[in-house]
Design an enzyme around this catalytic site. Sequence first.
Site, PDB file in Angstrom:
ATOM      1  N   LYS A 269       0.738  -1.068   0.042  1.00  0.00           N
ATOM      2  CA  LYS A 269       0.005  -0.135  -0.046  1.00  0.00           C
ATOM      3  C   LYS A 269       0.772   1.348   0.069  1.00  0.00           C
ATOM      4  O   LYS A 269       0.680   2.300  -0.781  1.00  0.00           O
ATOM      5  CB  LYS A 269      -0.971  -0.005   1.139  1.00  0.00           C
ATOM      6  CG  LYS A 269      -1.753  -1.170   1.420  1.00  0.00           C
ATOM      7  CD  LYS A 269      -2.733  -0.957   2.517  1.00  0.00           C
ATOM      8  CE  LYS A 269      -2.119  -1.163   3.997  1.00  0.00           C
ATOM      9  NZ  LYS A 269      -1.494  -2.220   4.349  1.00  0.00           N
TER      10      LYS A 269
ATOM     11  N   ARG B 107      11.919  -5.443   5.409  1.00  0.00           N
ATOM     12  CA  ARG B 107      11.655  -4.068   5.236  1.00  0.00           C
ATOM     13  C   ARG B 107      12.482  -3.144   6.145  1.00  0.00           C
ATOM     14  O   ARG B 107      12.625  -3.451   7.332  1.00  0.00           O
ATOM     15  CB  ARG B 107      10.289  -3.824   5.455  1.00  0.00           C
ATOM     16  CG  ARG B 107       9.944  -2.247   5.498  1.00  0.00           C
ATOM     17  CD  ARG B 107       8.441  -1.978   5.049  1.00  0.00           C
ATOM     18  NE  ARG B 107       7.692  -2.249   6.286  1.00  0.00           N
ATOM     19  CZ  ARG B 107       6.283  -2.221   6.553  1.00  0.00           C
ATOM     20  NH1 ARG B 107       5.539  -1.640   5.098  1.00  0.00           N
ATOM     21  NH2 ARG B 107       5.611  -2.390   7.279  1.00  0.00           N
TER      22      ARG B 107
ATOM     23  N   ARG C 136      -0.193  -8.911  13.357  1.00  0.00           N
ATOM     24  CA  ARG C 136      -0.838  -8.067  12.609  1.00  0.00           C
ATOM     25  C   ARG C 136      -1.596  -8.751  11.612  1.00  0.00           C
ATOM     26  O   ARG C 136      -2.746  -8.055  11.249  1.00  0.00           O
ATOM     27  CB  ARG C 136       0.393  -7.016  12.213  1.00  0.00           C
ATOM     28  CG  ARG C 136       1.101  -6.340  13.097  1.00  0.00           C
ATOM     29  CD  ARG C 136       2.183  -5.672  12.663  1.00  0.00           C
ATOM     30  NE  ARG C 136       2.093  -4.776  11.329  1.00  0.00           N
ATOM     31  CZ  ARG C 136       3.143  -4.677  10.674  1.00  0.00           C
ATOM     32  NH1 ARG C 136       4.210  -5.089  10.888  1.00  0.00           N
ATOM     33  NH2 ARG C 136       3.038  -3.421   9.584  1.00  0.00           N
TER      34      ARG C 136
ATOM     35  N   ARG D  82      -9.237   0.718   8.994  1.00  0.00           N
ATOM     36  CA  ARG D  82      -8.983  -0.540   9.462  1.00  0.00           C
ATOM     37  C   ARG D  82     -10.086  -1.340  10.059  1.00  0.00           C
ATOM     38  O   ARG D  82      -9.954  -2.310  10.513  1.00  0.00           O
ATOM     39  CB  ARG D  82      -7.861  -0.551  10.356  1.00  0.00           C
ATOM     40  CG  ARG D  82      -6.376  -0.627   9.578  1.00  0.00           C
ATOM     41  CD  ARG D  82      -5.215  -0.367  10.478  1.00  0.00           C
ATOM     42  NE  ARG D  82      -3.933  -1.120  10.233  1.00  0.00           N
ATOM     43  CZ  ARG D  82      -2.893  -0.627   9.710  1.00  0.00           C
ATOM     44  NH1 ARG D  82      -2.981   0.561   9.380  1.00  0.00           N
ATOM     45  NH2 ARG D  82      -1.992  -1.401   9.652  1.00  0.00           N
TER      46      ARG D  82
ATOM     47  N   ARG E 211      11.466  -1.347  11.611  1.00  0.00           N
ATOM     48  CA  ARG E 211      10.204  -0.978  12.539  1.00  0.00           C
ATOM     49  C   ARG E 211      10.471  -2.184  13.532  1.00  0.00           C
ATOM     50  O   ARG E 211      10.174  -3.345  13.083  1.00  0.00           O
ATOM     51  CB  ARG E 211       8.928  -1.030  11.720  1.00  0.00           C
ATOM     52  CG  ARG E 211       8.956   0.398  11.343  1.00  0.00           C
ATOM     53  CD  ARG E 211       7.769   0.567  10.209  1.00  0.00           C
ATOM     54  NE  ARG E 211       6.483  -0.265  10.670  1.00  0.00           N
ATOM     55  CZ  ARG E 211       5.252  -0.323  10.120  1.00  0.00           C
ATOM     56  NH1 ARG E 211       5.163   0.418   9.059  1.00  0.00           N
ATOM     57  NH2 ARG E 211       4.255  -0.828  10.520  1.00  0.00           N
TER      58      ARG E 211
HETATM   59  P1  AMP Z   1       0.978   0.670   9.300  1.00  0.00           P
HETATM   60  O1  AMP Z   1       2.168   1.735   9.172  1.00  0.00           O
HETATM   61  O2  AMP Z   1      -0.156   0.851   8.698  1.00  0.00           O
HETATM   62  O3  AMP Z   1       1.512  -0.580   9.489  1.00  0.00           O
HETATM   63  O4  AMP Z   1       0.545   0.728  10.905  1.00  0.00           O
HETATM   64  C1  AMP Z   1       1.411   0.457  11.832  1.00  0.00           C
HETATM   65  C2  AMP Z   1       0.507   0.221  13.242  1.00  0.00           C
HETATM   66  O5  AMP Z   1      -0.066   1.315  13.628  1.00  0.00           O
HETATM   67  C3  AMP Z   1      -0.530  -0.622  12.991  1.00  0.00           C
HETATM   68  O6  AMP Z   1      -0.280  -2.003  13.338  1.00  0.00           O
HETATM   69  C4  AMP Z   1      -1.540  -0.234  14.139  1.00  0.00           C
HETATM   70  O7  AMP Z   1      -1.160  -0.360  15.659  1.00  0.00           O
HETATM   71  C5  AMP Z   1      -1.418   1.405  14.019  1.00  0.00           C
HETATM   72  N1  AMP Z   1      -2.365   1.919  12.950  1.00  0.00           N
HETATM   73  C6  AMP Z   1      -2.211   2.354  11.872  1.00  0.00           C
HETATM   74  N2  AMP Z   1      -3.386   2.733  11.163  1.00  0.00           N
HETATM   75  C7  AMP Z   1      -4.227   2.787  12.010  1.00  0.00           C
HETATM   76  C8  AMP Z   1      -5.727   2.435  11.958  1.00  0.00           C
HETATM   77  N3  AMP Z   1      -6.386   3.255  10.901  1.00  0.00           N
HETATM   78  N4  AMP Z   1      -6.421   1.805  12.944  1.00  0.00           N
HETATM   79  C9  AMP Z   1      -5.758   1.514  14.000  1.00  0.00           C
HETATM   80  N5  AMP Z   1      -4.581   1.337  14.192  1.00  0.00           N
HETATM   81  C10 AMP Z   1      -3.843   1.795  13.223  1.00  0.00           C
END
Ligand code: AMP
Length: 216
Positions: free
Chosen positions: A14, A128, A173, A89, A162
């Site tokens: 994404k 990554r 996740r 989400r 990360r």
């Molecule tokens: P990402 O960078 O999109 O993989 O997000 C990393 C982490 O941020 C996720 O595992 C969640 O803990 C949190 N997170 C990011 N976006 C959301 C969202 N829309 N709703 C809830 N948690 C989020």
Amino acid sequence: MEAIILLGPPGSGKGTVAEDLKDALHFEHISTGDMLRNAIRLEKPVGLEAKSYMEKGELVPDEVIVKLVEDLLQSGDPSTRYMFDGFPRTVRQAEMLDQALLPFGSNVRYAFLLEVDRAILVRRICGRRVCRNCGAVYNVHNRMPKVEGVCDQCGEKAIYQRPDDSEETLNNRLEVYNAQTASLIDYYQEKGTLVRIDAEDREATEQTILDHLSPA
Ligand code: AMP
């Protein structure tokens, strides 16, 4: 205001796709994950609230995310086109987005679902690496910075893995995605805006999105 959504599990591409396409399509790339990581880095209250959830690979509570995105939409220019990555989400977040777009006479134009086999997701995520300073994304398998540890984009020596990209957190996740986010597939299917994409190949994925969004 216009909104499109990139939906898919961690590692489905994404963020990469959004970065590659945002300029050509004149979209602003909004990653709630990046917003939260920045808030943590800057020690903002929302970052402190989110941190423990993120470390475990759990979703940050809807109230926190809804506030973050509402503030963004309210402070933005009404003509902005948003490409959301990692948001919504949950169905509650999706409903909030629909509500927030209503006053602009707008709705989610497309939800592109990026589908990738689990083994590929694991390989991509565990390989990554990210720039802590500017968020640029690298991968030990195929996309490393020219000088080891130094970001090609901003020049900072800030490349790191990360903590939630470790294999054990990733497993959680992926489970969280299946349990809480996959229901959005039905949500957008019912609205008639879902576009399923076999997202193993980045260029083909981007071409499909371009075909949908470029004027004929
Ligand atoms: P990402 O960078 O999109 O993989 O997000 C990393 C982490 O941020 C996720 O595992 C969640 O803990 C949190 N997170 C990011 N976006 C959301 C969202 N829309 N709703 C809830 N948690 C989020």
